[in-house]
Scaffold this motif. Structure first.
Motif, PDB file in Angstrom:
ATOM      1  N   ARG A 147      13.156   9.512  14.124  1.00 49.22           N
ATOM      2  CA  ARG A 147      12.206  10.005  13.493  1.00 49.22           C
ATOM      3  C   ARG A 147      11.797   9.466  12.144  1.00 49.22           C
ATOM      4  NH1 ARG A 147      12.465  13.746   9.226  1.00 49.22           N
ATOM      5  NH2 ARG A 147      14.845  13.453   9.133  1.00 49.22           N
ATOM      6  N   GLN A 148      10.326   9.311  11.945  1.00 49.29           N
ATOM      7  CA  GLN A 148       9.926   8.565  10.693  1.00 49.29           C
ATOM      8  C   GLN A 148      10.345   9.462   9.472  1.00 49.29           C
ATOM      9  OE1 GLN A 148       5.669   7.517  11.174  1.00 49.29           O
ATOM     10  NE2 GLN A 148       5.847   7.919  13.232  1.00 49.29           N
ATOM     11  N   ARG A 149      10.815   8.771   8.434  1.00 48.91           N
ATOM     12  CA  ARG A 149      11.279   9.573   7.353  1.00 48.91           C
ATOM     13  C   ARG A 149      10.730   8.624   6.008  1.00 48.91           C
ATOM     14  NH1 ARG A 149      17.111  11.527   5.322  1.00 48.91           N
ATOM     15  NH2 ARG A 149      16.454  12.282   3.139  1.00 48.91           N
ATOM     16  N   TRP A 150      10.863   7.190   5.918  1.00 51.35           N
ATOM     17  CA  TRP A 150      10.617   6.415   4.729  1.00 51.35           C
ATOM     18  C   TRP A 150       9.277   5.977   4.701  1.00 51.35           C
ATOM     19  CZ3 TRP A 150      14.678   8.495   2.828  1.00 51.35           C
ATOM     20  CH2 TRP A 150      16.072   8.480   3.587  1.00 51.35           C
ATOM     21  N   ALA A 151       8.644   6.176   3.554  1.00 53.17           N
ATOM     22  CA  ALA A 151       7.388   5.577   3.197  1.00 53.17           C
ATOM     23  C   ALA A 151       7.396   4.002   2.881  1.00 53.17           C
ATOM     24  CB  ALA A 151       6.537   6.267   2.148  1.00 53.17           C
ATOM     25  N   GLY A 152       8.606   3.846   2.417  1.00 57.21           N
ATOM     26  CA  GLY A 152       8.969   2.636   1.847  1.00 57.21           C
ATOM     27  C   GLY A 152      10.550   2.252   1.823  1.00 57.21           C
ATOM     28  N   VAL A 153      11.047   1.060   1.784  1.00 58.86           N
ATOM     29  CA  VAL A 153      12.671   0.721   1.853  1.00 58.86           C
ATOM     30  C   VAL A 153      12.674  -0.517   0.757  1.00 58.86           C
ATOM     31  CG1 VAL A 153      14.399   0.288   2.969  1.00 58.86           C
ATOM     32  CG2 VAL A 153      13.205   1.733   4.198  1.00 58.86           C
ATOM     33  N   VAL A 154      13.363  -0.142  -0.094  1.00 51.42           N
ATOM     34  CA  VAL A 154      14.095  -1.590  -0.789  1.00 51.42           C
ATOM     35  C   VAL A 154      15.518  -1.675  -0.291  1.00 51.42           C
ATOM     36  CG1 VAL A 154      14.910  -2.430  -3.127  1.00 51.42           C
ATOM     37  CG2 VAL A 154      12.527  -0.951  -2.869  1.00 51.42           C
ATOM     38  N   ASP A 155      15.723  -2.791   0.330  1.00 49.94           N
ATOM     39  CA  ASP A 155      17.309  -3.089   1.015  1.00 49.94           C
ATOM     40  C   ASP A 155      17.847  -4.152   0.341  1.00 49.94           C
ATOM     41  OD1 ASP A 155      19.332  -2.477   3.049  1.00 49.94           O
ATOM     42  OD2 ASP A 155      18.762  -4.518   3.734  1.00 49.94           O
ATOM     43  N   THR A 156      19.255  -3.988  -0.059  1.00 48.90           N
ATOM     44  CA  THR A 156      19.933  -4.790  -0.564  1.00 48.90           C
ATOM     45  C   THR A 156      21.192  -5.141   0.231  1.00 48.90           C
ATOM     46  OG1 THR A 156      21.540  -3.310  -1.759  1.00 48.90           O
ATOM     47  CG2 THR A 156      19.400  -3.958  -3.129  1.00 48.90           C
ATOM     48  N   VAL A 157      21.257  -4.657   1.399  1.00 51.56           N
ATOM     49  CA  VAL A 157      22.450  -4.419   2.245  1.00 51.56           C
ATOM     50  C   VAL A 157      22.314  -5.411   3.663  1.00 51.56           C
ATOM     51  CG1 VAL A 157      24.090  -3.033   3.294  1.00 51.56           C
ATOM     52  CG2 VAL A 157      23.452  -2.331   1.484  1.00 51.56           C
ATOM     53  N   GLY A 180       0.824  -1.082  -0.181  1.00 52.19           N
ATOM     54  CA  GLY A 180       0.009   0.028  -0.014  1.00 52.19           C
ATOM     55  C   GLY A 180       0.719   1.635  -0.090  1.00 52.19           C
ATOM     56  N   VAL A 181       2.011   1.041  -0.432  1.00 46.51           N
ATOM     57  CA  VAL A 181       3.048   2.354  -0.422  1.00 46.51           C
ATOM     58  C   VAL A 181       2.708   2.932  -1.631  1.00 46.51           C
ATOM     59  CG1 VAL A 181       5.385   3.124  -0.357  1.00 46.51           C
ATOM     60  CG2 VAL A 181       4.765   1.248   0.949  1.00 46.51           C
ATOM     61  N   LYS A 182       2.227   4.486  -1.408  1.00 50.85           N
ATOM     62  CA  LYS A 182       2.066   5.331  -2.636  1.00 50.85           C
ATOM     63  C   LYS A 182       2.904   6.217  -2.759  1.00 50.85           C
ATOM     64  CE  LYS A 182      -2.223   5.907  -0.936  1.00 50.85           C
ATOM     65  NZ  LYS A 182      -2.199   4.853   0.318  1.00 50.85           N
ATOM     66  N   PRO A 183       2.933   6.926  -4.082  1.00 52.24           N
ATOM     67  CA  PRO A 183       4.169   7.956  -4.242  1.00 52.24           C
ATOM     68  C   PRO A 183       3.841   9.421  -3.133  1.00 52.24           C
ATOM     69  CG  PRO A 183       3.447   7.271  -6.350  1.00 52.24           C
ATOM     70  CD  PRO A 183       2.527   6.264  -5.179  1.00 52.24           C
ATOM     71  N   GLU A 184       2.471   9.540  -2.960  1.00 51.61           N
ATOM     72  CA  GLU A 184       2.037  10.657  -2.207  1.00 51.61           C
ATOM     73  C   GLU A 184       2.434  10.533  -0.657  1.00 51.61           C
ATOM     74  OE1 GLU A 184      -1.922   8.531  -3.124  1.00 51.61           O
ATOM     75  OE2 GLU A 184       0.142   9.133  -3.927  1.00 51.61           O
ATOM     76  N   ASP A 185       2.842   9.125  -0.046  1.00 55.27           N
ATOM     77  CA  ASP A 185       3.262   8.918   1.062  1.00 55.27           C
ATOM     78  C   ASP A 185       4.556   9.160   1.432  1.00 55.27           C
ATOM     79  OD1 ASP A 185       0.554   7.591   1.490  1.00 55.27           O
ATOM     80  OD2 ASP A 185       1.425   5.521   0.911  1.00 55.27           O
ATOM     81  N   GLY A 186       5.372   9.655   0.567  1.00 51.66           N
ATOM     82  CA  GLY A 186       6.678  10.139   1.013  1.00 51.66           C
ATOM     83  C   GLY A 186       7.682   9.395   0.389  1.00 51.66           C
ATOM     84  N   GLU A 187       8.875   9.801   0.990  1.00 49.17           N
ATOM     85  CA  GLU A 187      10.226   9.320   0.429  1.00 49.17           C
ATOM     86  C   GLU A 187      10.269   7.677   0.545  1.00 49.17           C
ATOM     87  OE1 GLU A 187      13.288  12.970   1.089  1.00 49.17           O
ATOM     88  OE2 GLU A 187      12.869  11.513   2.546  1.00 49.17           O
ATOM     89  N   VAL A 188      11.113   7.197  -0.457  1.00 53.95           N
ATOM     90  CA  VAL A 188      11.424   5.633  -0.535  1.00 53.95           C
ATOM     91  C   VAL A 188      12.741   5.689  -0.628  1.00 53.95           C
ATOM     92  CG1 VAL A 188      11.206   3.610  -1.760  1.00 53.95           C
ATOM     93  CG2 VAL A 188       9.340   4.959  -1.436  1.00 53.95           C
ATOM     94  N   LEU A 189      13.411   4.744   0.317  1.00 55.63           N
ATOM     95  CA  LEU A 189      14.863   4.721   0.398  1.00 55.63           C
ATOM     96  C   LEU A 189      15.381   3.518  -0.280  1.00 55.63           C
ATOM     97  CD1 LEU A 189      17.632   5.370   1.807  1.00 55.63           C
ATOM     98  CD2 LEU A 189      17.053   3.775   3.721  1.00 55.63           C
ATOM     99  N   VAL A 190      16.361   3.445  -1.252  1.00 54.12           N
ATOM    100  CA  VAL A 190      16.890   2.218  -1.726  1.00 54.12           C
ATOM    101  C   VAL A 190      18.470   2.292  -1.317  1.00 54.12           C
ATOM    102  CG1 VAL A 190      17.690   1.112  -3.932  1.00 54.12           C
ATOM    103  CG2 VAL A 190      15.481   2.566  -3.918  1.00 54.12           C
ATOM    104  N   THR A 191      18.830   1.143  -0.498  1.00 55.30           N
ATOM    105  CA  THR A 191      20.060   1.140  -0.084  1.00 55.30           C
ATOM    106  C   THR A 191      20.979   0.355  -1.092  1.00 55.30           C
ATOM    107  OG1 THR A 191      19.689  -1.034   1.072  1.00 55.30           O
ATOM    108  CG2 THR A 191      19.319   1.100   2.176  1.00 55.30           C
ATOM    109  N   GLY A 192      22.093   0.243  -1.116  1.00 58.22           N
ATOM    110  CA  GLY A 192      23.003  -0.221  -2.205  1.00 58.22           C
ATOM    111  C   GLY A 192      22.451   0.046  -3.555  1.00 58.22           C
ATOM    112  N   ALA A 193      22.276   1.332  -3.635  1.00 58.58           N
ATOM    113  CA  ALA A 193      21.495   1.712  -4.925  1.00 58.58           C
ATOM    114  C   ALA A 193      22.377   1.912  -6.218  1.00 58.58           C
ATOM    115  CB  ALA A 193      21.128   3.371  -4.615  1.00 58.58           C
TER     116      ALA A 193
END
Length: 326
Positions: free
Chosen positions: A212-222, A143-156
C-alpha cells in the motif's frame, strides 16, 4: 608537539592510542590547520574498532570531519587565521584525519566557515548533517512537497537520521521516524519534529514487490531489507534518497516500484560532493536547523573517550551527534 589518536594494527587487530606527534609527522598538504573540533561518525566507529575495512594503511589518524583555524597555507584561497571545515575526501581513511590537534590537508578539500557558524556548531552538523541536507535536497529536487504526504526517515536516531528528521520537520514535512530503539529515542525524535515513531522491525519483514502506498519520500540510512520494504510503499512519483548501509549493502527488491509507480531512487554521496554543491548545502543546513537541535541532539566527548564511544556507535548505542572537543 600535539596530541593525536593514532590507529595501528597488530596481528590484524586495530589498536587506538593517544600519542604526541610533531608537525613534521603530518602528511603532505597545502594547508596546516589547528583542529578545534572533530566528530564521531559511524564510519569512524568502524575504523577505530577495526570492525570494517575502512583503513588499509597504518598508522592512521582517524576522523572524517574537522573544523578549525588555518595556521599556514601555501594556497592563496586560505590564509593564517581563516576558519575552515573539512568533511569527506577520504580524510581519516586514506589521509590522516581530524582526531588530532593538527591536520595538514589539500586546500581543495576545505570549505570556508560560514559567517553564522563556528567549529563546534560545524561539527554538530558534520558529515552526517551535510549528508542529511543533501538527502533532503534530493527530495526537493524530486518534487516531493509537504502536502504530498508522509516522509519516512530510517535510522532516525543516528547522526544522519536525527539531522534529516529536524530539517524535514523545519521545512513543514510530516516526518515518520524509524528506529530500533523506540522506547529510548521516541522523546528526542518527537522533540526534533517527528510526528510518528515506528519500530525498525516493521520494515525488516519481507514485503511484497508493491505494498500500500504510504511514503511521499524516504531518507534511508539503513539499506537492505528496510529500504526494500520502504520502496514497496513509496507513493507514485515519490523519491527515496539513500546514503547508508548500516543494515547491509544488498537490496532485495524488484523493478516494480520504479516502473509501475515512477519511483526515483537517488543515491547521495557527501565524500566527493563538488565544492559549490557542498558549500550551498552547508549554508542551507545552517539556515534551517534551529538552535534547539544543537542543544537536544548533540553532546561532546574528549579524545580519550573516542575508543569507548566508537564501540557504542558500531553497536547502535549512540543517539544523535557526538562532537570531539580538541
Amino acid at each position: 608537539m600535539f596530541n593525536a589518536l593514532v590507529l595501528t594494527q597488530e596481528e590484524k587487530t586495530t589498536k587506538a592510542q593517544i600519542q604526541q606527534l610533531q608537525e613534521s609527522d603530518l602528511p603532505e598538504g597545502d594547508v596546516l590547520v589547528e583542529v578545534e573540533a572533530s566528530s564521531l561518525n559511524y564510519k569512524d566507529g568502524l575504523a577505530v574498532t577495526g570492525t570494517g575495512k575502512i583503513i588499509r594503511d597504518f598508522p592512521m589518524v582517524p576522523g572524517i570531519d574537522f573544523a578549525g583555524r588555518v595556521i599556514e597555507s601555501s594556497d592563496e584561497r586560505y590564509k593564517a587565521g581563516d576558519q575552515v571545515i573539512l568533511t569527506g575526501w577520504g580524510v581519516g581513511e586514506r589521509h590522516w584525519g581530524g582526531m588530532a590537534e593538527r591536520a595538514r590537508v589539500k586546500a581543495d578539500w576545505l570549505v570556508p566557515m560560514p559567517a553564522n557558524c563556528d567549529a563546534n556548531k560545524a561539527m554538530m552538523i558534520g558529515t552526517a548533517g551535510l549528508t542529511a541536507m543533501l538527502c533532503v535536497q534530493a527530495l526537493l529536487d524530486g518534487g516531493v512537497k509537504p502536502e504530498d504526504g508522509e516522509v519516512l526517515v530510517t535510522g532516525a536516531s543516528g547522526g544522519v537520521g536525527s539531522v534529516a528528521v529536524t530539517l524535514l520537520a523545519q521545512l513543514g514535512y510530516k516526518v515518520v521516524a524509524s528506529t530500533g530503539r523506540v522506547e529510548e529515542n521516541a522523546k528526542l525524535l518527537r522533540q526534533l519534529g517527528a510526528e510518528e515513531i515506528i519500530e525498525r522491525s516493521e520494515l525488516e519483514v519481507q514485503a511484497r514487490p508493491l505494498e500500500r502506498q504510504r511514503w511521499a519520500g524516504v531518507v534511508d540510512t539503513v539499506g537492505s531489507q528496510v529500504l526494500a520494504h520502504a520502496l514497496s510503499q513509496v507513493n507514485y512519483g515519490g523519491t527515496a534518497a539513500i546514503c547508508g548501509l548500516a543494515g547491509g549493502h544488498l537490496l532485495p527488491t524488484t523493478v516494480m516500484p520504479f516502473i509501475l509507480r515512477n519511483v526515483r531512487l537517488q543515491g547521495v554521496d557527501s565524500v566527493a560532493c563538488p565544492y559549490d554543491q557542498r558549500l550551498a548545502a552547508w549554508k542551507k543546513a545552517l539556515d534551517i536547523l534551529p538552535e534547539s537541535f544543537y542543544e537536544q541532539a548533540c553532546h561532546s566527548i574528549g579524545l580519550g573517550q573516542v575508543a569507548d564511544y566508537a564501540h557504542k556507535i558500531v553497536r547502535g548505542q549512540v543517539t544523535g551527534r557526538v562532537i570531539i572537543t580538541l
